[in-house]
Structures are given as C-alpha cells and as structure tokens.
Motif scaffolding. Structure first.
Motif, PDB file in Angstrom:
ATOM      1  N   ILE A 267       0.865  -1.188   0.000  1.00  0.00           N
ATOM      2  CA  ILE A 267       0.000   0.000   0.000  1.00  0.00           C
ATOM      3  C   ILE A 267       0.898   1.233   0.000  1.00  0.00           C
ATOM      4  O   ILE A 267       1.732   1.392   0.899  1.00  0.00           O
ATOM      5  CB  ILE A 267      -0.955   0.011   1.213  1.00  0.00           C
ATOM      6  CG1 ILE A 267      -1.889  -1.209   1.139  1.00  0.00           C
ATOM      7  CG2 ILE A 267      -1.769   1.308   1.252  1.00  0.00           C
ATOM      8  CD1 ILE A 267      -2.895  -1.322   2.265  1.00  0.00           C
ATOM      9  N   VAL A 268       0.717   2.048  -1.022  1.00  0.00           N
ATOM     10  CA  VAL A 268       1.628   3.181  -1.220  1.00  0.00           C
ATOM     11  C   VAL A 268       0.806   4.479  -1.270  1.00  0.00           C
ATOM     12  O   VAL A 268      -0.200   4.546  -1.974  1.00  0.00           O
ATOM     13  CB  VAL A 268       2.396   3.011  -2.562  1.00  0.00           C
ATOM     14  CG1 VAL A 268       3.318   4.186  -2.828  1.00  0.00           C
ATOM     15  CG2 VAL A 268       3.160   1.703  -2.578  1.00  0.00           C
ATOM     16  N   PRO A 269       1.242   5.501  -0.529  1.00  0.00           N
ATOM     17  CA  PRO A 269       0.539   6.785  -0.642  1.00  0.00           C
ATOM     18  C   PRO A 269       0.784   7.447  -1.995  1.00  0.00           C
ATOM     19  O   PRO A 269       1.937   7.547  -2.438  1.00  0.00           O
ATOM     20  CB  PRO A 269       1.149   7.625   0.494  1.00  0.00           C
ATOM     21  CG  PRO A 269       2.354   6.903   0.962  1.00  0.00           C
ATOM     22  CD  PRO A 269       2.336   5.508   0.438  1.00  0.00           C
ATOM     23  N   VAL A 270      -0.282   7.859  -2.621  1.00  0.00           N
ATOM     24  CA  VAL A 270      -0.207   8.495  -3.942  1.00  0.00           C
ATOM     25  C   VAL A 270      -0.997   9.805  -3.881  1.00  0.00           C
ATOM     26  O   VAL A 270      -2.147   9.819  -3.449  1.00  0.00           O
ATOM     27  CB  VAL A 270      -0.800   7.530  -5.007  1.00  0.00           C
ATOM     28  CG1 VAL A 270      -1.139   8.264  -6.295  1.00  0.00           C
ATOM     29  CG2 VAL A 270       0.159   6.380  -5.291  1.00  0.00           C
ATOM     30  N   ARG A 271      -0.346  10.874  -4.310  1.00  0.00           N
ATOM     31  CA  ARG A 271      -1.011  12.180  -4.233  1.00  0.00           C
ATOM     32  C   ARG A 271      -1.970  12.403  -5.400  1.00  0.00           C
ATOM     33  O   ARG A 271      -1.669  12.031  -6.528  1.00  0.00           O
ATOM     34  CB  ARG A 271       0.028  13.301  -4.294  1.00  0.00           C
ATOM     35  CG  ARG A 271       0.687  13.615  -2.986  1.00  0.00           C
ATOM     36  CD  ARG A 271       1.864  14.480  -3.281  1.00  0.00           C
ATOM     37  NE  ARG A 271       1.718  15.827  -2.789  1.00  0.00           N
ATOM     38  CZ  ARG A 271       2.369  16.865  -3.273  1.00  0.00           C
ATOM     39  NH1 ARG A 271       3.158  16.727  -4.312  1.00  0.00           N
ATOM     40  NH2 ARG A 271       2.225  18.056  -2.729  1.00  0.00           N
ATOM     41  N   ASP A 324       8.524  11.792  -7.881  1.00  0.00           N
ATOM     42  CA  ASP A 324       8.604  12.289  -6.500  1.00  0.00           C
ATOM     43  C   ASP A 324       7.431  13.189  -6.139  1.00  0.00           C
ATOM     44  O   ASP A 324       7.120  13.362  -4.966  1.00  0.00           O
ATOM     45  CB  ASP A 324       9.909  13.066  -6.278  1.00  0.00           C
ATOM     46  CG  ASP A 324      11.096  12.116  -6.310  1.00  0.00           C
ATOM     47  OD1 ASP A 324      10.868  10.893  -6.198  1.00  0.00           O
ATOM     48  OD2 ASP A 324      12.229  12.610  -6.476  1.00  0.00           O
ATOM     49  N   THR A 325       6.778  13.761  -7.145  1.00  0.00           N
ATOM     50  CA  THR A 325       5.649  14.653  -6.832  1.00  0.00           C
ATOM     51  C   THR A 325       4.417  13.872  -6.370  1.00  0.00           C
ATOM     52  O   THR A 325       3.499  14.451  -5.814  1.00  0.00           O
ATOM     53  CB  THR A 325       5.200  15.517  -8.044  1.00  0.00           C
ATOM     54  OG1 THR A 325       4.834  14.632  -9.099  1.00  0.00           O
ATOM     55  CG2 THR A 325       6.251  16.481  -8.507  1.00  0.00           C
ATOM     56  N   TRP A 326       4.383  12.551  -6.639  1.00  0.00           N
ATOM     57  CA  TRP A 326       3.137  11.841  -6.307  1.00  0.00           C
ATOM     58  C   TRP A 326       3.330  10.476  -5.677  1.00  0.00           C
ATOM     59  O   TRP A 326       2.508  10.050  -4.867  1.00  0.00           O
ATOM     60  CB  TRP A 326       2.262  11.707  -7.567  1.00  0.00           C
ATOM     61  CG  TRP A 326       2.897  10.937  -8.695  1.00  0.00           C
ATOM     62  CD1 TRP A 326       3.739  11.453  -9.649  1.00  0.00           C
ATOM     63  CD2 TRP A 326       2.765   9.550  -8.982  1.00  0.00           C
ATOM     64  NE1 TRP A 326       4.133  10.455 -10.514  1.00  0.00           N
ATOM     65  CE2 TRP A 326       3.538   9.266 -10.127  1.00  0.00           C
ATOM     66  CE3 TRP A 326       2.061   8.488  -8.393  1.00  0.00           C
ATOM     67  CZ2 TRP A 326       3.643   7.994 -10.689  1.00  0.00           C
ATOM     68  CZ3 TRP A 326       2.155   7.223  -8.960  1.00  0.00           C
ATOM     69  CH2 TRP A 326       2.935   6.986 -10.095  1.00  0.00           C
TER      70      TRP A 326
END
Ligand SMILES: Cc1cc2nc3c(=O)[nH]c(=O)nc-3n(C[C@H](O)[C@H](O)[C@H](O)COP(=O)(O)OP(=O)(O)OC[C@H]3O[C@@H](n4cnc5c(N)ncnc54)[C@H](O)[C@@H]3O)c2cc1C
Length: 456
Positions: A267-271, A324-326
């Motif tokens: 589970i990875v945080p994605v913006r 890196d932005t998301w």
C-alpha cells in the motif's frame, strides 16, 4: 517508511463546513482497555464502527475506540472528488481477464450495491449530505482508446458478465450532443451518484459517539505491539496513553505501513488533486457525472453540484513523469505544483455552453490515496495477526467499495463471521500470497502509459 498524516493539510472544499466533532476528543486520555480499536476516521473506519454498533444486540454497548491522527475525516474521504461511481465495465474488464468473469462480476455487483446501500443509509439516518443518484458518462476523446474500450465492453458482454449490460453506449455521431463535451467520440454511461463525503462520515461518527463510541481526533496510533500480551490482547500506543484490546481494525488508508510495516510494499501513498470550479455567469448546469478520457493515463473526473459549481479532479498527465511529486508522497499540505494551473479555463475548454461562463477555480487541494500494488483493496484479517483486521488500499476508488467492506469487517470482528461469508468480493481478501507477490501495478502504469491507473 511511510509517514503519518502531515500536519496542516490544505483545506478542501468539503471541509469548509466543519461538524462539531471535527476536533473532538472523548476524554483527555484514551481508555486503558477497549473491546475494539479502530485506527482512522474516514469512510472505512466510520463504517466499521457504525456496523459494529448496529450489529450489537446485548444490553451493554461494546467499548469501541476510534483513533484519528488529525481532524475527523481529514484524509482521502474529506478531500476526494465526491464521485460514487460503481464500475460496470472498465476496470472490470481487466479483472475478468486476470481473475475470471465470476470474480469480476462479484466486484461489479458489490460496487453497484453501494449506491442502494448508501441511499438507504442516507434515508434511514436522515443524513444531510447532498446525495444525488444520476448517470455517469465516461467520455472518450481518443479514437484508439474509444475503439479499445468498446471492444472490451463487447468482450465482457460476450463472456456473460452481467454488469456490462448496464452500460449505455453513444457513438461518435451523438456523443458530443449527448455529453456536451467538445470532441467527444463515444460515451459510456451507467448509474452513479455523487455525495458530500465529509458530511456523510461525520454524521455516522456522530451516531457512533451517541451510542457510546469514544472518538479521539489528533490522536495517532503510534504503533501496535508486535505480539499479543499474556491475556491475548494487542497494545496500541498513542500520545494520550496506551490501549489494550483484542481487536484492532486498521482503516488508515495510505498511511497503513506506518502502523503495519508488513504492508510497506503493498500500500503506497499516492497524491491526487481536486478543485472546485464556479461559474460567474448563468450557464446550463450539468446533471450527470463525468470522466473525460484522452488515454488510460490522461483523464479527469467531474461531479456537478446543485449550486452550479463542479468538483473536478485529475490532471495526472501534468505530473506523473515526476515520480517524486506523487509516488510514496504524503504531502497534502502543499499543492502539486505542475497541476496548479491545469484547471484554469477547464470548463470553457471542454464543455459546450460554458465558453462565456466566466468559470474560475475557487479552491484547489491535494489528497492522499492509498494505492495497492495489485490494484485491489486489502480487506480482512491481517495474515499471522489474529485479532488485527485491515480495510485499506482502495486505489483511488473507495466510495463504491469501502462502506460495505466496513460492514463485512464489522461482521468478521464482532461476530466471528469468516471472510467468505462477509459479502466482500473474494479477490479483495488480504492474504500472505498477495503480500508476497512481486508486483507493482502503480509503477507499471507509469512506465507504460496505456495501462489502467485510478478508476474514478
Ligand atoms: C484527490 C482525491 C480524489 C478522490 N476522488 C474519489 C472519487 O471521486 N471517488 C472515489 O470513489 N474515490 C475517490 N478517492 C479515493 C477515496 O477518497 C478513498 O478511496 C476513500 O476515501 C478511502 O477511505 P478510507 O476511510 O479508507 O481512508 P481515509 O479517508 O484516508 O481515512 C483514513 C484516516 O486514517 C487516519 N490515519 C492514518 N494513519 C493514522 C494513525 N496512525 N492513527 C490514527 N489515524 C490515522 C487519516 O488521518 C485518515 O483520516 C479520491 C481520493 C483523493 C485523495
């Protein structure tokens, strides 16, 4: 290691009318013991809490504690697009190819049942949350994609996946008139809804508190003990003290690895980014919800609001190349710079009749989604940790999946019902095998832009 939720998140439009429980704490210190501890107060945590309390039949309500790192419902549920959009064909085609038609249909029916379940809930609880049930229109703007989508819909129909029958197709001749979208090449429409998610969740949290649940905002679960104690209980540490409990439900979405490191690769945080656009001059308002697709990776989604404004999210095409932005990024306290101006003039550019609307971006915000490496949520008992349950990883598509998943988890936790009888699609079950799979759909999507990503 995944960070905890950032402090000072950008305000989202949904969080402009705050509920009295937004900053609520039931007491200065958390209880030293609780029957159930739920980590997270988004739609998943609220659903689990509500259903545990609903299912309870004894004279004394169970001791139930909800921990929230920031304000109530300040994660993805309080910052999303408000789209309640059950998918009958799009990602379902991919699931059919991978897991077979039956498993795919199970997901489609589960998602569809959310519209009824949430409509019934809103009625029975008399919730003021602007729920509207209408049609979604997926508008295809690229001839190759449009052909591909139509072919996969035909394939689903051919292999007997029932949900595909619910999709109404408008071809090139009529698409632009049907949708009012400039350059539309095809429309795929079906039942969907939109809602004010924060209002729904806060109402539910309020009902839980009325029924005796303890709610602690600004109280992160810092860690869960690696083992149970001698009396078969887990220990949950918080800045307001330590709680012993037999059952922990981890409903912390993108931030799950911070409390369950075994999910770090899964589970990875994605913006993501959403905004509210407001017309300044009279315009024929929209009544349906939209996805505008230029390709699998270039798409936006939109819901109309009764006040004439629209909530629009997407813009991924503007920033996905700069990982890196998301990717693995939990900064919802900053705007995604490359997407900042994307929505300026958006309605004028894309919708007939909006050219003279004077529509402008009234508010723009960032939110953090919990993407799962195999694109499916992780739900059920945490492998090797009896008494710990997870409901997370909805991959940007939680509104038509989380509420009834929460109901299923409540039945598993409070009544000992096995996953197979929980009503949750079989392929959503979290398993050791899924955790060990060497797979990352998120990065594959980025590398190969013709593959599916979020499914809003
Ligand atoms: C910009 C954006 C647009 C989206 N648009 C849509 C859409 O239109 N339709 C759709 O279906 N889905 C959409 N989604 C996805 C959807 O919002 C999520 O799938 C859904 O809200 C997940 O709900 P949740 O309760 O699991 O997670 P969340 O709402 O994120 O709740 C998790 C909560 O846990 C808290 N927490 C985390 N760690 C801890 C800890 N250690 N201790 C205590 N609390 C903790 C967080 O602060 C948060 O409040 C969107 C998401 C984003 C970000």
């Amino acid at each position: 290691m995944t960070a905890m939720p950032a402090q000072h998140a950008l305000p989202s439009w949904w969080r402009t009318q705050l509920h009295q429980l937004d900053d609520y704490v039931s007491s200065k210190s958390v209880p030293t013991e609780s029957d159930f501890v739920i980590i997270g107060s988004g739609i998943s945590g609220a659903s689990v809490a509500y259903h545990i309390l609903q299912q309870h039949k004894g004279p004394k309500p169970p001791r139930l504690t909800i921990l929230e790192a920031r304000q109530a419902c300040s994660g993805a549920t309080g910052r999303n697009g408000g789209h309640l959009k059950p998918d009958p064909y799009s990602f379902i085609s991919k699931l059919a190819a991978q897991y077979g038609p039956e498993a795919a249909e199970e997901v489609a029916e589960f998602e569809k049942s959310h519209v009824d379940a949430i409509s019934n809930l809103v009625k029975s609880e008399n919730i003021d949350c602007d729920l509207v049930v209408t049609k979604a229109i997926d508008v295809q703007l690229n001839p190759r994609e449009c052909k591909k989508v139509k072919a996969s819909l035909d394939h689903l129909l051919g292999i007997g996946v029932k949900s595909a029958k619910r999709v109404n197709v408008t071809d090139r001749k009529e698409a632009e008139v049907r949708s009012r979208v400039k350059g539309a090449l095809g429309c795929f429409s079906y039942e969907a809804g939109h809602i004010w998610p924060y209002k729904l969740v806060l109402h539910i949290l309020g009902r839980c508190v009325e029924q005796g649940a303890k709610l602690y905002t600004h109280t992160p679960a810092q860690c869960i003990s690696p083992e149970k104690d001698a009396s078969d209980r887990w220990t949950v540490d918080t800045p307001r003290g330590t709680i012993k409990t037999k059952y922990v439900v981890i409903a912390s979405n993108a931030y799950t690895p911070a409390v369950l490191p075994m999910y770090s690769n899964n589970i990875v945080p994605v913006r993501g980014v959403c905004c509210r656009i407001v017309p300044t001059l009279p315009v024929k308002s929209l009544t349906e919800t939209y996805t505008l697709r230029w390709s699998w990776s270039e798409f936006d989604y939109l819901i109309p609001r009764e006040d004439g404004s629209v909530i629009v999210g997407g813009a991924w095409s503007k920033y996905y190349r700069d990982m890196d932005t998301w990717y693995n990024n939990t900064n919802d306290n900053e705007i995604i710079e490359p997407a900042k101006e994307y929505f300026d003039g958006y309605m004028q550019r894309n919708f007939h009749g909006w050219e003279e609307s004077g529509a402008y971006v009234d508010q723009i915000w960032t939110g953090i989604m919990g993407y799962s490496a195999d694109s499916l949520p992780h739900i059920g008992q945490v492998p090797g940790k009896p008494g710990q349950f997870i409901i997370a990883g909805f991959t940007g598509h939680g509104m038509p999946q989380a509420w009834l998943s929460g109901k299923g988890i409540a039945a598993m936790v409070a009544e000992g019902i096995p996953f197979a009888k929980s009503g949750i699609p079989r392929i959503f079950e979290t398993t050791q095998a899924r955790l060990e799979k060497n797979r990352n759909d998120i990065l594959e999507t980025m590398g190969e832009v013709t593959k599916p990503s979020a499914r809003l």
